[in-house]
Motif scaffolding. Structure first.
Motif, PDB file in Angstrom:
ATOM      1  N   CYS A   7      39.931  40.893  33.353  1.00  0.00           N
ATOM      2  CA  CYS A   7      39.226  41.103  34.812  1.00  0.00           C
ATOM      3  C   CYS A   7      39.672  42.334  35.230  1.00  0.00           C
ATOM      4  CB  CYS A   7      39.383  39.991  35.500  1.00  0.00           C
ATOM      5  SG  CYS A   7      38.438  39.971  37.087  1.00  0.00           S
ATOM      6  N   PRO A   8      38.997  43.352  35.704  1.00  0.00           N
ATOM      7  CA  PRO A   8      39.456  44.498  36.292  1.00  0.00           C
ATOM      8  C   PRO A   8      40.030  44.202  37.460  1.00  0.00           C
ATOM      9  CG  PRO A   8      37.332  44.921  35.459  1.00  0.00           C
ATOM     10  CD  PRO A   8      37.661  43.300  35.289  1.00  0.00           C
ATOM     11  N   VAL A   9      41.130  45.057  37.898  1.00  0.00           N
ATOM     12  CA  VAL A   9      41.761  44.928  39.142  1.00  0.00           C
ATOM     13  C   VAL A   9      41.370  46.267  40.096  1.00  0.00           C
ATOM     14  CG1 VAL A   9      44.038  45.036  40.234  1.00  0.00           C
ATOM     15  CG2 VAL A   9      43.930  43.990  38.087  1.00  0.00           C
ATOM     16  N   VAL A  10      40.895  46.026  41.205  1.00  0.00           N
ATOM     17  CA  VAL A  10      40.540  47.086  41.978  1.00  0.00           C
ATOM     18  C   VAL A  10      41.578  47.251  42.989  1.00  0.00           C
ATOM     19  CG1 VAL A  10      38.617  48.032  43.680  1.00  0.00           C
ATOM     20  CG2 VAL A  10      38.133  46.679  41.803  1.00  0.00           C
ATOM     21  N   ARG A  11      42.181  48.559  43.184  1.00  0.00           N
ATOM     22  CA  ARG A  11      43.045  49.001  43.989  1.00  0.00           C
ATOM     23  C   ARG A  11      43.064  50.242  44.518  1.00  0.00           C
ATOM     24  NH1 ARG A  11      46.043  52.612  41.499  1.00  0.00           N
ATOM     25  NH2 ARG A  11      46.516  52.508  39.289  1.00  0.00           N
ATOM     26  N   PRO A  12      43.510  50.689  45.529  1.00  0.00           N
ATOM     27  CA  PRO A  12      43.647  52.196  46.181  1.00  0.00           C
ATOM     28  C   PRO A  12      44.230  52.933  45.018  1.00  0.00           C
ATOM     29  CG  PRO A  12      44.357  50.649  47.610  1.00  0.00           C
ATOM     30  CD  PRO A  12      44.401  49.863  46.709  1.00  0.00           C
ATOM     31  N   TYR A  74      36.521  54.679  38.951  1.00  0.00           N
ATOM     32  CA  TYR A  74      36.852  55.105  40.416  1.00  0.00           C
ATOM     33  C   TYR A  74      35.763  55.277  41.127  1.00  0.00           C
ATOM     34  CZ  TYR A  74      35.520  60.063  39.832  1.00  0.00           C
ATOM     35  OH  TYR A  74      35.116  61.286  39.854  1.00  0.00           O
ATOM     36  N   LEU A  75      36.118  55.361  42.476  1.00  0.00           N
ATOM     37  CA  LEU A  75      34.972  55.395  43.588  1.00  0.00           C
ATOM     38  C   LEU A  75      35.501  56.289  44.587  1.00  0.00           C
ATOM     39  CD1 LEU A  75      32.108  52.915  44.944  1.00  0.00           C
ATOM     40  CD2 LEU A  75      33.942  53.891  46.522  1.00  0.00           C
ATOM     41  N   ARG A 107      34.143  46.562  47.063  1.00  0.00           N
ATOM     42  CA  ARG A 107      35.423  46.953  47.691  1.00  0.00           C
ATOM     43  C   ARG A 107      35.446  47.695  48.774  1.00  0.00           C
ATOM     44  NH1 ARG A 107      40.985  46.342  46.341  1.00  0.00           N
ATOM     45  NH2 ARG A 107      41.982  46.915  48.149  1.00  0.00           N
ATOM     46  N   ALA A 108      34.840  48.924  48.493  1.00  0.00           N
ATOM     47  CA  ALA A 108      34.703  50.220  49.349  1.00  0.00           C
ATOM     48  C   ALA A 108      34.007  49.870  50.609  1.00  0.00           C
ATOM     49  CB  ALA A 108      33.942  51.296  48.804  1.00  0.00           C
ATOM     50  N   SER A 112      35.998  49.707  53.988  1.00  0.00           N
ATOM     51  CA  SER A 112      35.357  50.541  55.193  1.00  0.00           C
ATOM     52  C   SER A 112      35.198  49.792  56.594  1.00  0.00           C
ATOM     53  CB  SER A 112      33.939  51.074  54.760  1.00  0.00           C
ATOM     54  OG  SER A 112      33.038  50.178  54.964  1.00  0.00           O
ATOM     55  N   GLY A 113      34.789  48.316  56.684  1.00  0.00           N
ATOM     56  CA  GLY A 113      34.389  47.758  57.673  1.00  0.00           C
ATOM     57  C   GLY A 113      33.154  48.284  58.394  1.00  0.00           C
TER      58      GLY A 113
END
Length: 173
Positions: A7-12, A74-75, A107-108, A112-113
């Motif tokens: 399961c991919p982990v998304v992080r900065p 990446y994004l 996630r982005a 961002s809010g």
């Protein structure tokens, strides 16, 4: 490690990730050759200073197979006229078709809010506009384009991207 089993982990993104992002972009770009878009496949990835600008601003995300693993996607995003504008999202072919791009976009948007997400994309490339439409994005008419999106489209035209039909798309909350 088999990407399908994790399961991919998304992080900065962190500074050490940046060279790998250029490799991901090159590998992901190869798919454009199959649809007659060699110029896109041959396009140089963002430079390390460009990537660092996004990373330092907290607007570069990576997806990895494990918390300490190397990125496989990446994004990059930036605020444009009150929306989170996706500047680039690229998934290495080894991680394609696993929902990783969607995870990065979600996630982005959350980070961002902001109330909406925008992007520009190619109309006739299956993993571009048709993919984003499946994620809930809609094509914007010219009348719906903000000043910021118009500026982005002008820059894309200057880079020759209008050789193929492109659109602006938006997804609201």
């Amino acid at each position: 490690m088999n990407v399908m089993e994790t399961c991919p982990v998304v992080r900065p993104a962190v500074p050490g990730d940046l060279p790998v992002l250029r490799d991901i972009e090159r590998a992901a770009g190869e798919a454009f050759r199959a649809v007659g878009m060699e110029q896109i496949a041959d396009d140089e990835p963002p430079s390390l200073p460009e990537l660092a600008r996004y990373q330092e601003a907290g607007r570069a995300l990576v997806a990895c197979t494990a918390p300490g693993g190397a990125p496989l996607a990446y994004l990059l995003w930036e605020p444009v006229d009150g929306c989170a504008h996706i500047e680039q999202v690229s998934v290495h072919p080894d991680g394609a078709r696993r929902g990783i791009g969607r995870m990065l976009i979600e996630r982005a948007w959350r980070d961002s809010g902001l109330p909406s997400v925008t992007l520009t994309t190619f109309v006739d490339v299956p993993w571009n506009a048709p993919y984003y439409a499946r994620l809930g994005f809609r094509v914007l008419d010219d009348a719906d384009l903000t000043q910021g999106l118009r500026a982005i489209r002008r820059r894309e035209a200057e880079l020759g991207l209008d050789r193929w039909e492109r659109v602006c798309m938006r997804r609201d909350g």
